[in-house]
Design a protein around this motif. Structure first.
Motif, mmCIF file in Angstrom:
data_model
loop_
_atom_site.group_PDB
_atom_site.id
_atom_site.type_symbol
_atom_site.label_atom_id
_atom_site.label_comp_id
_atom_site.label_asym_id
_atom_site.label_seq_id
_atom_site.Cartn_x
_atom_site.Cartn_y
_atom_site.Cartn_z
ATOM 1 N N GLN A 40 0.857 -1.170 0.000
ATOM 2 C CA GLN A 40 0.000 0.000 0.000
ATOM 3 C C GLN A 40 0.900 1.228 0.000
ATOM 4 O O GLN A 40 1.857 1.298 0.768
ATOM 5 N N GLU A 54 -3.845 10.296 -1.302
ATOM 6 C CA GLU A 54 -4.525 9.062 -1.713
ATOM 7 C C GLU A 54 -3.796 7.852 -1.152
ATOM 8 O O GLU A 54 -2.630 7.938 -0.774
ATOM 9 N N GLN A 55 -4.504 6.719 -1.091
ATOM 10 C CA GLN A 55 -3.922 5.420 -0.762
ATOM 11 C C GLN A 55 -4.128 4.514 -1.962
ATOM 12 O O GLN A 55 -5.242 4.409 -2.471
ATOM 13 N N LEU A 56 -3.058 3.877 -2.401
ATOM 14 C CA LEU A 56 -3.118 2.956 -3.528
ATOM 15 C C LEU A 56 -2.625 1.592 -3.064
ATOM 16 O O LEU A 56 -1.620 1.509 -2.362
ATOM 17 N N THR A 57 -3.312 0.522 -3.445
ATOM 18 C CA THR A 57 -2.883 -0.822 -3.084
ATOM 19 C C THR A 57 -2.444 -1.563 -4.335
ATOM 20 O O THR A 57 -3.215 -1.714 -5.280
ATOM 21 N N ILE A 65 -0.769 1.054 -11.643
ATOM 22 C CA ILE A 65 -2.176 1.374 -11.388
ATOM 23 C C ILE A 65 -2.508 2.647 -12.154
ATOM 24 O O ILE A 65 -1.791 3.649 -12.042
ATOM 25 N N PHE A 67 -5.147 5.589 -12.286
ATOM 26 C CA PHE A 67 -6.116 6.133 -11.347
ATOM 27 C C PHE A 67 -6.285 7.621 -11.598
ATOM 28 O O PHE A 67 -5.297 8.366 -11.624
#
Length: 77
Positions: A40, A54-57, A65, A67
């Motif tokens: 994450q 933001e949080q990206l996993t 990713i 987004f």
């Protein structure tokens, strides 16, 4: 559309987007016991880049990713 690279080997870091925005980030290993290695990334910026926070996993095997019109990369996985 900007490209942003995060380094999985760093716990905390600063990166620049392909458009020159300074982005501060933290990388967390959020792996479960059976599902491989997941990361994450939490980031924030005070520049005019959006979204500002933001949080990206990145799930196991995922290094890219897309987004909100940007492409985020997790390097050195």
């Amino acid at each position: 559309m900007a490209d942003i690279h995060f380094d999985a080997m760093k716990i905390k870091g600063i990166t620049k987007s392909s458009e020159g925005h300074e982005i501060h980030y933290q990388v967390f290993d959020v792996s479960g016991l059976d599902d491989g290695q997941d990361f994450q990334v939490e980031y924030e910026t005070s520049d005019d880049f959006t979204p500002k926070q933001e949080q990206l996993t990145f799930k196991q095997g995922t290094e890219t990713i897309e987004f909100k019109g940007h492409t985020f990369y997790l390097d050195n996985v």
